[in-house]
Design a protein around this motif. Sequence first.
Motif, PDB file in Angstrom:
ATOM      1  N   PRO A  15       0.826  -1.214   0.000  1.00 15.33           N
ATOM      2  CA  PRO A  15       0.000   0.000   0.000  1.00 15.33           C
ATOM      3  C   PRO A  15       0.853   1.254   0.000  1.00 15.33           C
ATOM      4  O   PRO A  15       1.871   1.321   0.687  1.00 15.33           O
ATOM      5  CB  PRO A  15      -0.810  -0.125   1.292  1.00 15.33           C
ATOM      6  CG  PRO A  15      -0.023  -1.030   2.165  1.00 15.33           C
ATOM      7  CD  PRO A  15       0.675  -1.981   1.248  1.00 15.33           C
ATOM      8  N   ILE A  17      -0.164   4.136   1.165  1.00 11.34           N
ATOM      9  CA  ILE A  17      -0.430   4.760   2.459  1.00 11.34           C
ATOM     10  C   ILE A  17      -0.870   3.693   3.453  1.00 11.34           C
ATOM     11  O   ILE A  17      -1.778   2.916   3.173  1.00 11.34           O
ATOM     12  CB  ILE A  17      -1.503   5.860   2.336  1.00 11.34           C
ATOM     13  CG1 ILE A  17      -1.033   6.957   1.379  1.00 11.34           C
ATOM     14  CG2 ILE A  17      -1.827   6.454   3.711  1.00 11.34           C
ATOM     15  CD1 ILE A  17      -2.029   8.076   1.170  1.00 11.34           C
ATOM     16  N   ILE A  99      -8.272   5.768   6.071  1.00 15.40           N
ATOM     17  CA  ILE A  99      -7.767   4.772   5.121  1.00 15.40           C
ATOM     18  C   ILE A  99      -8.884   4.249   4.224  1.00 15.40           C
ATOM     19  O   ILE A  99      -8.715   4.094   3.010  1.00 15.40           O
ATOM     20  CB  ILE A  99      -7.085   3.620   5.880  1.00 15.40           C
ATOM     21  CG1 ILE A  99      -5.820   4.117   6.575  1.00 15.40           C
ATOM     22  CG2 ILE A  99      -6.766   2.459   4.937  1.00 15.40           C
ATOM     23  CD1 ILE A  99      -4.753   4.669   5.649  1.00 15.40           C
ATOM     24  N   LEU A 102      -9.598   6.899   1.628  1.00 12.88           N
ATOM     25  CA  LEU A 102      -8.561   6.940   0.595  1.00 12.88           C
ATOM     26  C   LEU A 102      -8.745   5.816  -0.420  1.00 12.88           C
ATOM     27  O   LEU A 102      -8.610   6.022  -1.627  1.00 12.88           O
ATOM     28  CB  LEU A 102      -7.178   6.822   1.241  1.00 12.88           C
ATOM     29  CG  LEU A 102      -6.570   8.093   1.806  1.00 12.88           C
ATOM     30  CD1 LEU A 102      -5.434   7.765   2.777  1.00 12.88           C
ATOM     31  CD2 LEU A 102      -6.054   8.996   0.683  1.00 12.88           C
ATOM     32  N   SER A 103      -9.071   4.630   0.080  1.00  8.66           N
ATOM     33  CA  SER A 103      -9.191   3.472  -0.790  1.00  8.66           C
ATOM     34  C   SER A 103     -10.483   3.477  -1.600  1.00  8.66           C
ATOM     35  O   SER A 103     -10.455   3.368  -2.826  1.00  8.66           O
ATOM     36  CB  SER A 103      -9.107   2.193   0.057  1.00  8.66           C
ATOM     37  OG  SER A 103      -9.203   1.048  -0.754  1.00  8.66           O
ATOM     38  N   ASN A 109      -4.122   3.234  -3.172  1.00  6.72           N
ATOM     39  CA  ASN A 109      -3.804   1.934  -2.587  1.00  6.72           C
ATOM     40  C   ASN A 109      -3.390   2.117  -1.135  1.00  6.72           C
ATOM     41  O   ASN A 109      -2.335   2.667  -0.832  1.00  6.72           O
ATOM     42  CB  ASN A 109      -2.672   1.284  -3.394  1.00  6.72           C
ATOM     43  CG  ASN A 109      -2.406  -0.151  -2.966  1.00  6.72           C
ATOM     44  OD1 ASN A 109      -3.225  -0.769  -2.285  1.00  6.72           O
ATOM     45  ND2 ASN A 109      -1.266  -0.676  -3.358  1.00  6.72           N
ATOM     46  N   SER A 110      -4.232   1.678  -0.209  1.00 11.42           N
ATOM     47  CA  SER A 110      -4.042   1.964   1.216  1.00 11.42           C
ATOM     48  C   SER A 110      -4.277   0.710   2.050  1.00 11.42           C
ATOM     49  O   SER A 110      -5.052  -0.166   1.674  1.00 11.42           O
ATOM     50  CB  SER A 110      -5.005   3.065   1.677  1.00 11.42           C
ATOM     51  OG  SER A 110      -4.883   4.220   0.871  1.00 11.42           O
ATOM     52  N   VAL A 134      -9.417  -2.142   1.105  1.00 10.45           N
ATOM     53  CA  VAL A 134      -8.272  -1.796   1.943  1.00 10.45           C
ATOM     54  C   VAL A 134      -7.366  -3.022   2.062  1.00 10.45           C
ATOM     55  O   VAL A 134      -7.836  -4.149   2.217  1.00 10.45           O
ATOM     56  CB  VAL A 134      -8.736  -1.343   3.352  1.00 10.45           C
ATOM     57  CG1 VAL A 134      -7.548  -1.174   4.297  1.00 10.45           C
ATOM     58  CG2 VAL A 134      -9.515  -0.039   3.242  1.00 10.45           C
ATOM     59  N   SER A 179       5.908   1.113   1.456  1.00 11.38           N
ATOM     60  CA  SER A 179       4.920   2.197   1.584  1.00 11.38           C
ATOM     61  C   SER A 179       5.595   3.557   1.653  1.00 11.38           C
ATOM     62  O   SER A 179       6.804   3.651   1.894  1.00 11.38           O
ATOM     63  CB  SER A 179       4.061   1.973   2.836  1.00 11.38           C
ATOM     64  OG  SER A 179       3.320   0.777   2.734  1.00 11.38           O
ATOM     65  N   TRP A 181       3.679   6.522   3.127  1.00 11.51           N
ATOM     66  CA  TRP A 181       3.081   7.324   4.200  1.00 11.51           C
ATOM     67  C   TRP A 181       2.601   6.410   5.323  1.00 11.51           C
ATOM     68  O   TRP A 181       2.095   5.315   5.072  1.00 11.51           O
ATOM     69  CB  TRP A 181       1.880   8.121   3.693  1.00 11.51           C
ATOM     70  CG  TRP A 181       2.213   9.439   3.072  1.00 11.51           C
ATOM     71  CD1 TRP A 181       2.438   9.691   1.746  1.00 11.51           C
ATOM     72  CD2 TRP A 181       2.337  10.699   3.752  1.00 11.51           C
ATOM     73  NE1 TRP A 181       2.697  11.029   1.558  1.00 11.51           N
ATOM     74  CE2 TRP A 181       2.646  11.666   2.774  1.00 11.51           C
ATOM     75  CE3 TRP A 181       2.219  11.101   5.079  1.00 11.51           C
ATOM     76  CZ2 TRP A 181       2.823  13.021   3.081  1.00 11.51           C
ATOM     77  CZ3 TRP A 181       2.400  12.431   5.384  1.00 11.51           C
ATOM     78  CH2 TRP A 181       2.706  13.385   4.395  1.00 11.51           C
ATOM     79  N   SER A 328      -8.161  12.235   4.479  1.00  9.30           N
ATOM     80  CA  SER A 328      -8.164  11.425   3.255  1.00  9.30           C
ATOM     81  C   SER A 328      -7.948  12.307   2.026  1.00  9.30           C
ATOM     82  O   SER A 328      -7.091  12.022   1.177  1.00  9.30           O
ATOM     83  CB  SER A 328      -9.491  10.676   3.103  1.00  9.30           C
ATOM     84  OG  SER A 328      -9.742   9.800   4.162  1.00  9.30           O
ATOM     85  N   TYR A 332      -4.666  12.570  -0.438  1.00  9.23           N
ATOM     86  CA  TYR A 332      -4.855  12.350  -1.882  1.00  9.23           C
ATOM     87  C   TYR A 332      -4.205  13.480  -2.668  1.00  9.23           C
ATOM     88  O   TYR A 332      -3.500  13.249  -3.659  1.00  9.23           O
ATOM     89  CB  TYR A 332      -6.345  12.255  -2.208  1.00  9.23           C
ATOM     90  CG  TYR A 332      -6.668  12.381  -3.684  1.00  9.23           C
ATOM     91  CD1 TYR A 332      -6.525  11.296  -4.535  1.00  9.23           C
ATOM     92  CD2 TYR A 332      -7.123  13.592  -4.216  1.00  9.23           C
ATOM     93  CE1 TYR A 332      -6.812  11.416  -5.893  1.00  9.23           C
ATOM     94  CE2 TYR A 332      -7.422  13.716  -5.564  1.00  9.23           C
ATOM     95  CZ  TYR A 332      -7.264  12.628  -6.409  1.00  9.23           C
ATOM     96  OH  TYR A 332      -7.551  12.746  -7.739  1.00  9.23           O
TER      97      TYR A 332
END
Length: 386
Positions: A15, A17, A99, A102-103, A109-110, A134, A179, A181, A328, A332
Amino acid sequence: MGAETLVKNVEAMAPLILGLQPAALIDHVARVDWSLLHQIPGERGGSILVFPFPLELLLFCEINELEHILSKLKKHILASIDEPSPMKIVAGGSVANTIRGLSSGFGVNSGMIGAYGDDEQGRLFLSNMNISAVYISRLRKKKGPTAQCVCLVDADGNRTMRPCLSTAVKVEGDDFSGSKWLVMRYGIFNLEVIQAAITIAKQEGLFVSLDLASFEMVRNFRQPLQLLLESGDIDLCIANEDEATELLRGEENADPEAAIGYLSKYCRWAVVTLGANGCIAKHGQEVVHSQPYDMFCRKTVKLQIVRVPAIGEAKAVDATGAGDLFTSGFLYGLVKGLSLEECCKVGSCSGGAVIRSLGGEVTLENWEWMYKQMQSKGLPLPDIRN
């Protein structure tokens, strides 16, 4: 693409993040009248443990108190024609909300690092994260119950949280491999886990994002928080207005602008969200640019505060997850190489999306609303929408 194929593809790569939530959490979210809030210890609008017992007795006592609060809810729930169910039960926690957003909403990709219990709530948490695409292979099952939280939302959309703790995960070096972050929430009960994660993340070259949790957490445990911030290991810090005020309580000037000044001394990106008044932010020593810039650039130039108004409804249905989803959107923007102002605008769009309905998970309808807001402001849409 089917849901199973999507999840397999997500699991095939590290991922971008990672979110560290040491203990998985299930939220019980309901709109209630003020009379119930009067019966629960602690300040309204905050988040404190449901029972202040010594740590060795905490888990047993908290579960009993949590069940006591849940048993009272039916008599105090406010009816709503917009909500099909009077209560939402969903995977929660600040980091999980960020998360998942974000996904599922931004197509980034988190993944999650954390521990879930061997119970129904643990299976629900895992399922919800999985359905949201996720990366879940770094979530570990532990014996015992999964953490839970009662989220009480008043008629004005303000939420009061009462979490019940559970056992936490121990981080490992290979958790962070590949990763870029690491997203975390400040918490005194998991401070050793947080510190260990930061050390490993920095060794692996990750950026670190920290949410300040709640005004009670900042007020009661300010000194270890300040040591964490002043270490220089936190790259992005996002606080709400109440948390920012508590961070500088006792200082001559403790307003959000002063908090931004303090945070920007130690963090590359510093943001204070102001609810209906939007947010303010600084990026290190750089002047604000209207065009995309390199997020790794470190020019020494004049400081400047970005101010971005709130986007969306003036009155929230439920403020649960507003800051989490702002994060989020902001992240991004960073991974897309957007300007500080644009990052704040995306964050305002996603934060504005989640407050349109009950709970910290954005509905499909409200994601569509967010995409329209982004498009109208000339912000790049996620690849999943192109």
